[in-house]
Design an enzyme around this catalytic site. Structure first.
Site, short mmCIF file in Angstrom:
data_model
loop_
_atom_site.label_atom_id
_atom_site.label_comp_id
_atom_site.label_asym_id
_atom_site.label_seq_id
_atom_site.Cartn_x
_atom_site.Cartn_y
_atom_site.Cartn_z
N ARG A 162 -71.93 7.34 -17.50
CA ARG A 162 -72.65 6.67 -19.26
C ARG A 162 -72.59 5.70 -18.75
O ARG A 162 -71.40 4.76 -17.63
CB ARG A 162 -70.96 6.72 -20.02
CG ARG A 162 -71.21 5.64 -20.77
CD ARG A 162 -70.11 5.54 -22.21
NE ARG A 162 -70.66 4.39 -23.00
CZ ARG A 162 -69.78 4.05 -23.82
NH1 ARG A 162 -68.81 3.59 -22.86
NH2 ARG A 162 -69.73 2.81 -24.29
N GLU A 170 -69.16 -0.22 -29.40
CA GLU A 170 -68.25 -0.89 -29.43
C GLU A 170 -68.24 -2.29 -30.81
O GLU A 170 -67.81 -3.17 -30.26
CB GLU A 170 -66.73 -1.62 -29.30
CG GLU A 170 -65.55 -0.05 -27.88
CD GLU A 170 -65.23 -0.78 -26.91
OE1 GLU A 170 -64.63 -2.35 -27.30
OE2 GLU A 170 -64.41 -0.21 -26.55
N ASN A 220 -63.81 5.13 -27.82
CA ASN A 220 -63.21 4.53 -27.06
C ASN A 220 -61.73 4.06 -27.68
O ASN A 220 -61.71 3.70 -28.37
CB ASN A 220 -63.84 2.98 -26.38
CG ASN A 220 -65.24 3.15 -25.70
OD1 ASN A 220 -65.64 4.61 -26.06
ND2 ASN A 220 -65.91 2.28 -26.03
C1 FCB Z 1 -63.83 -1.64 -23.32
C2 FCB Z 1 -65.33 -2.17 -23.50
C3 FCB Z 1 -65.28 -2.13 -21.77
C4 FCB Z 1 -64.28 -2.30 -21.24
C5 FCB Z 1 -62.65 -1.69 -21.85
C6 FCB Z 1 -61.05 -2.20 -21.07
O1 FCB Z 1 -63.44 -2.33 -24.91
O2 FCB Z 1 -66.31 -1.30 -23.86
O3 FCB Z 1 -66.25 -2.53 -21.52
O4 FCB Z 1 -63.99 -3.89 -20.63
O5 FCB Z 1 -62.45 -2.22 -22.57
#
Ligand code: FCB
Length: 447
Positions: A75, A163, A291
């Protein structure tokens, strides 16, 4: 042994600004992160992504790492400012880089999972209002189509946004990420335009090419009350609303959660929501990326001037990572169940999960990170349990392949399973990388 189903996708994840560097090469224009990180005080130690992991020049070496690990999929994100210039014209040289990347993946038998937007908005669009402006959503649809035309025949899985909560709230609501605004009304406008950009794009791509699987990645965190009081339960519901439901509800039900809208009435009249927008945002999804890093233990904070009036705490006795994030893998099982039950049926992928620890190379040049192995093992077991209990989880992308530019933390926090020595750009597999290679080869962790 915790065997995952046949066909389960094992991967790792990165994002363009965090690894590429080469910010002024081959026609790339500045992004909001170039401008934000250049301002003293915004990023720890004054770090910027100007060089990062120099991945732009070391792409072959990095793809070899993926092949060596034996991952099924990778990804990565495309940097919008490499692909479209400030005049809105397509920059072929920028697209060529991603063509080489995708070709290189296929040559190594690794499936690309492409993210269209992982926070690096062209600064020229920020100068015209950024995500608070509706026009940015329309520009995004154009950009997405350019990428799809160039790479669509080689890339089956496309994620529109990474996100949107972080883009909107850290970037426009709290001022801790680019572009650095701190206004909840702006964060809500940004939320809406990000979701609109997603929905319009999902609709358009499906129309043009039904074989493309279109998804979105959300950062989701279960929110539990810190105590059993009514006040803490209400606070947990507020945080859950702003963090999780504000995104899941419009995407899956076509409506914003009323309790969240009501919280922010003093900050916005929501005039940016137009007829038809929610129907567009509610476009069918082929998959949802989750995530997951941590749950939130929430306490009421009645004296706060913030509409959320909440404190997020670390429950006593719970270990934390170098980010001070509590390590609670069981919450991942609960989260997967909740998303399937309340917002499914829907294929799910864990598009990020991982941890930062204080890693260093020992005198022999080895990097031992047993805490990360424990973290990952716990979360894989939690994911495995959810699958056994019926959740349609299709894959797992470990964050991250490489140590990289961790946004406002700069290079101080290391999330990689491959260590990067920034002065020499030497890559060294940490013990977690060797462990993950075995997990992939066996189809699951053995204990
Ligand atoms: C998430 C982000 C990624 C990375 C992780 C630790 O929020 O999508 O880019 O920074 O955290």
């Amino acid at each position: 042994m915790f065997p995952f189903p046949q066909g389960f996708v094992w991967g790792t994840a990165t994002a363009a600004y965090q690894i590429e560097g080469a910010v002024a090469e081959d026609g790339r224009t500045p992004s909001i992160w170039d401008v934000f990180s250049a301002k003293p005080g915004n990023v720890r130690n004054g770090d910027t992504g100007a060089i990062a992991c120099d991945h732009y020049h070391r792409v072959d070496e990095d793809l070899d790492l993926l092949a060596d690990l034996g991952v099924d999929a990778y990804r990565f994100s495309v940097a919008w400012p490499r692909v479209i210039d400030d005049a809105g014209q397509v920059n072929r040289r920028g697209l060529d880089f991603y063509r080489r990347l995708v070709d290189g993946l296929h040559r190594r038998g690794v499936e690309p999972f492409l993210t269209l937007y992982h926070w690096d908005l062209p600064q020229s669009l920020e100068d015209r209002g950024g995500w608070t402006a509706r026009d940015t959503a329309l520009r995004y649809v154009d950009y997405a189509q350019v990428v799809h035309e160039a790479l669509g025949d080689q890339v089956r899985h496309v994620t529109t946004l990474n996100e949107p909560w972080v883009s909107a709230w850290c970037g426009y609501g709290l001022g801790i990420h680019a572009p650095g605004h701190a206004d909840p009304g702006m964060a809500l406008a940004a939320t809406h335009h990000l979701l609109l950009a997603h929905g319009l794009t999902a609709g358009r791509l499906r129309e043009k090419d039904p074989s493309t699987r279109v998804g979105i990645t959300l950062n989701l965190s279960p929110c539990e009350p810190a105590t059993d009081t009514e006040a803490d339960r209400a606070a947990a519901r507020r945080v859950d609303g702003q963090l999780n439901r504000l995104y899941l509800d419009p995407l899956r039900r076509g409506s914003y959660p009323q309790d969240v809208l009501d919280l922010y009435r003093e900050h916005t009249d929501y005039a940016f929501v137009r007829d038809g927008d929610l129907a567009a945002i509610n476009a069918p999804l082929d998959f949802l990326g989750i995530n997951y890093y941590r749950p939130n233990s929430v306490a009421d904070r009645p004296e706060s001037s913030d509409p959320l009036r909440a404190d997020v705490r670390i429950p006593p006795g719970v270990p934390v990572t170098a980010m001070d994030w509590p390590v609670q893998p069981d919450a991942l099982t609960d989260l997967l169940h909740r998303v399937s039950a309340d917002y499914g049926p829907l294929p799910l992928y864990i598009t990020e999960n991982g941890a930062a620890y204080e890693d260093y190379a020992d005198p022999d040049g080895r990097v031992q990170d047993p805490q990360r192995v424990d973290f990952l093992r716990g979360h894989l077991r939690a994911a495995h349990r959810a699958i056994e209990e019926g959740v349609d989880l299709r894959g797992y992308f470990l964050w991250s392949l490489l140590d990289n530019f961790e946004w406002s933390e700069g290079f101080a926090k290391r999330f990689g399973i491959v260590h990067v020595d920034y002065p020499t750009q030497r890559r060294t597999l940490k013990s977690s990388a060797h462990w993950y290679r075995d997990v992939i080869a066996r189809g699951g962790p053995d204990v």
